[in-house]
Design a protein around this motif. Structure first.
Motif, PDB file in Angstrom:
ATOM      1  N   SER A  30       0.836  -1.196   0.000  1.00  0.00           N
ATOM      2  CA  SER A  30       0.000   0.000   0.000  1.00  0.00           C
ATOM      3  C   SER A  30       0.872   1.248   0.000  1.00  0.00           C
ATOM      4  N   ALA A  31       0.342   2.310  -0.562  1.00  0.00           N
ATOM      5  CA  ALA A  31       1.048   3.588  -0.536  1.00  0.00           C
ATOM      6  C   ALA A  31       0.944   4.242   0.840  1.00  0.00           C
ATOM      7  N   THR A  32      -0.032   3.812   1.615  1.00  0.00           N
ATOM      8  CA  THR A  32      -0.204   4.351   2.960  1.00  0.00           C
ATOM      9  C   THR A  32      -0.773   3.268   3.857  1.00  0.00           C
ATOM     10  N   LEU A  33      -0.389   3.275   5.123  1.00  0.00           N
ATOM     11  CA  LEU A  33      -0.937   2.314   6.080  1.00  0.00           C
ATOM     12  C   LEU A  33      -1.721   3.029   7.165  1.00  0.00           C
ATOM     13  N   ASP A  34      -2.313   4.155   6.804  1.00  0.00           N
ATOM     14  CA  ASP A  34      -3.141   4.903   7.735  1.00  0.00           C
ATOM     15  C   ASP A  34      -4.613   4.595   7.475  1.00  0.00           C
ATOM     16  N   GLY A  35      -5.468   5.051   8.361  1.00  0.00           N
ATOM     17  CA  GLY A  35      -6.904   4.993   8.138  1.00  0.00           C
ATOM     18  C   GLY A  35      -7.433   3.612   7.854  1.00  0.00           C
ATOM     19  N   VAL A  36      -8.271   3.507   6.809  1.00  0.00           N
ATOM     20  CA  VAL A  36      -8.952   2.259   6.484  1.00  0.00           C
ATOM     21  C   VAL A  36      -7.962   1.173   6.103  1.00  0.00           C
ATOM     22  N   VAL A  37      -6.899   1.540   5.370  1.00  0.00           N
ATOM     23  CA  VAL A  37      -5.909   0.541   4.965  1.00  0.00           C
ATOM     24  C   VAL A  37      -5.200  -0.031   6.195  1.00  0.00           C
ATOM     25  N   GLY A  38      -4.902   0.824   7.152  1.00  0.00           N
ATOM     26  CA  GLY A  38      -4.266   0.354   8.372  1.00  0.00           C
ATOM     27  C   GLY A  38      -5.151  -0.622   9.135  1.00  0.00           C
ATOM     28  N   SER A  39      -6.447  -0.309   9.169  1.00  0.00           N
ATOM     29  CA  SER A  39      -7.385  -1.217   9.835  1.00  0.00           C
ATOM     30  C   SER A  39      -7.428  -2.564   9.120  1.00  0.00           C
ATOM     31  N   LEU A  40      -7.415  -2.533   7.793  1.00  0.00           N
ATOM     32  CA  LEU A  40      -7.428  -3.769   7.016  1.00  0.00           C
ATOM     33  C   LEU A  40      -6.156  -4.576   7.266  1.00  0.00           C
ATOM     34  N   ALA A  41      -5.026  -3.880   7.323  1.00  0.00           N
ATOM     35  CA  ALA A  41      -3.759  -4.570   7.567  1.00  0.00           C
ATOM     36  C   ALA A  41      -3.772  -5.282   8.919  1.00  0.00           C
ATOM     37  N   ARG A  42      -4.285  -4.611   9.934  1.00  0.00           N
ATOM     38  CA  ARG A  42      -4.344  -5.232  11.271  1.00  0.00           C
ATOM     39  C   ARG A  42      -5.303  -6.417  11.295  1.00  0.00           C
ATOM     40  N   GLU A  43      -6.371  -6.335  10.501  1.00  0.00           N
ATOM     41  CA  GLU A  43      -7.373  -7.400  10.476  1.00  0.00           C
ATOM     42  C   GLU A  43      -6.860  -8.647   9.755  1.00  0.00           C
ATOM     43  N   LEU A  44      -6.062  -8.466   8.717  1.00  0.00           N
ATOM     44  CA  LEU A  44      -5.675  -9.594   7.861  1.00  0.00           C
ATOM     45  C   LEU A  44      -4.326 -10.198   8.207  1.00  0.00           C
ATOM     46  N   THR A  45      -3.549  -9.566   9.064  1.00  0.00           N
ATOM     47  CA  THR A  45      -2.204 -10.072   9.345  1.00  0.00           C
ATOM     48  C   THR A  45      -2.034 -10.400  10.827  1.00  0.00           C
ATOM     49  N   ARG A  46      -1.053 -11.265  11.084  1.00  0.00           N
ATOM     50  CA  ARG A  46      -0.726 -11.635  12.465  1.00  0.00           C
ATOM     51  C   ARG A  46       0.770 -11.425  12.683  1.00  0.00           C
ATOM     52  N   ASP A  47       1.107 -10.650  13.692  1.00  0.00           N
ATOM     53  CA  ASP A  47       2.507 -10.335  13.990  1.00  0.00           C
ATOM     54  C   ASP A  47       3.281  -9.980  12.718  1.00  0.00           C
ATOM     55  N   PRO A  48       2.817  -9.005  11.974  1.00  0.00           N
ATOM     56  CA  PRO A  48       3.449  -8.710  10.676  1.00  0.00           C
ATOM     57  C   PRO A  48       4.782  -7.993  10.819  1.00  0.00           C
ATOM     58  N   GLN A  49       5.615  -8.177   9.833  1.00  0.00           N
ATOM     59  CA  GLN A  49       6.847  -7.399   9.708  1.00  0.00           C
ATOM     60  C   GLN A  49       6.553  -6.265   8.733  1.00  0.00           C
ATOM     61  N   ARG A  50       6.800  -5.053   9.170  1.00  0.00           N
ATOM     62  CA  ARG A  50       6.497  -3.893   8.339  1.00  0.00           C
ATOM     63  C   ARG A  50       7.769  -3.418   7.634  1.00  0.00           C
ATOM     64  N   ILE A  51       7.683  -3.317   6.325  1.00  0.00           N
ATOM     65  CA  ILE A  51       8.827  -2.884   5.507  1.00  0.00           C
ATOM     66  C   ILE A  51       8.421  -1.624   4.756  1.00  0.00           C
ATOM     67  N   GLU A  52       9.204  -0.567   4.920  1.00  0.00           N
ATOM     68  CA  GLU A  52       8.917   0.682   4.231  1.00  0.00           C
ATOM     69  C   GLU A  52      10.067   1.054   3.314  1.00  0.00           C
ATOM     70  N   VAL A  53       9.725   1.506   2.132  1.00  0.00           N
ATOM     71  CA  VAL A  53      10.716   1.989   1.177  1.00  0.00           C
ATOM     72  C   VAL A  53      10.857   3.489   1.370  1.00  0.00           C
ATOM     73  N   ALA A  54      12.088   3.961   1.491  1.00  0.00           N
ATOM     74  CA  ALA A  54      12.315   5.383   1.714  1.00  0.00           C
ATOM     75  C   ALA A  54      11.749   6.191   0.560  1.00  0.00           C
ATOM     76  N   ARG A  55      11.062   7.260   0.898  1.00  0.00           N
ATOM     77  CA  ARG A  55      10.468   8.113  -0.120  1.00  0.00           C
ATOM     78  C   ARG A  55      11.526   9.000  -0.772  1.00  0.00           C
TER      79      ARG A  55
END
Length: 230
Positions: A30-55
């Motif tokens: 996702s381009a953003t993990l805020d708001g609705v997308v963040g809620s979806l990420a928390r709902e669909l994943t378990r103990d996730p590893q978050r990887i961000e690409v520097a802007r």
């Protein structure tokens, strides 16, 4: 994921997940993990590893933000007509709250002589692609869209964003106005607000930490005051 949500595929995503085994690997992009997308990420994943690409640092967009007060639907339509007939308009994206209002407003603008097209989540993918291709090629001057178009449209010729309907969520306002001022150009974002939109406007001001200054088009001044209760 953000694009799939924008296109209205949340029910499809949940339907697919319901048929998957509990033990699985899930990757969410996702381009953003805020708001609705963040809620979806928390709902669909378990103990996730978050990887961000520097802007990549981009030149800050210079977007002039304005607000016009409208008394009613008829007054709002006149304000929109005046804005779109300004010679400074290159291409404009006009945001509406619903798919039906996007279709209705597009038809109304066409009757007034504007080269307008609608974009919303109920359109077939092929039609959405053709609509965006015409916009990028400069053959469409006015795109009337729901928030399905708030992300992902990168067209340098969009000089104006007009919030015909105020966004329901404050964060959607930022995504909407980001459609103008692309490639280091200046942009203008205008919100047409009715008295009933005050709560939404206050939320946007709190979210962006900026206050709107109500302006008026000569000859189309509102009859009622808007921000007396600030």
């Amino acid at each position: 994921a953000d694009r799939m949500l924008d296109m209205g595929f949340i029910d499809d995503i949940k339907s697919i997940v319901a048929r998957l085994p509990a033990k699985r690997q899930t990757l969410l992009f996702s381009a953003t993990l805020d708001g609705v997308v963040g809620s979806l990420a928390r709902e669909l994943t378990r103990d996730p590893q978050r990887i961000e690409v520097a802007r990549v640092v981009e030149e800050k967009a210079l977007i002039d933000q304005r607000m016009l007060i409208s008394d009613n639907h008829h007054h709002k339509s006149k304000l929109l007509d005046a804005l779109l007939r300004d010679v400074a308009v290159g291409q404009a994206v006009v945001f509406t709250a619903t798919k039906k209002s996007a279709e209705d407003l597009t038809e109304s603008l066409r009757e007034q002589g504007f080269d307008a097209a609608a974009l919303h989540g109920d359109m077939p993918q092929a039609k959405r692609t053709r609509t965006l291709d015409r916009l990028r090629a400069g053959r469409t001057k006015v795109l009337v869209a729901t928030d399905v178009a708030a992300r992902g449209i990168d067209v340098a010729g969009i000089s104006h964003v007009i919030n015909y309907d105020a966004p329901r969520q404050a964060e959607d306002y930022v995504h909407r106005i980001g459609r103008t001022g692309r490639a280091g150009r200046d942009g203008l974002a205008v919100t047409l607000a009715e008295f009933r939109d005050r709560r939404k406007i206050f939320d946007i001001e709190a979210y962006t930490r900026q206050q709107f200054k109500a302006e008026a088009i000569p000859g189309l001044e509102p009859q009622q005051r808007f921000l007396d209760s600030r």
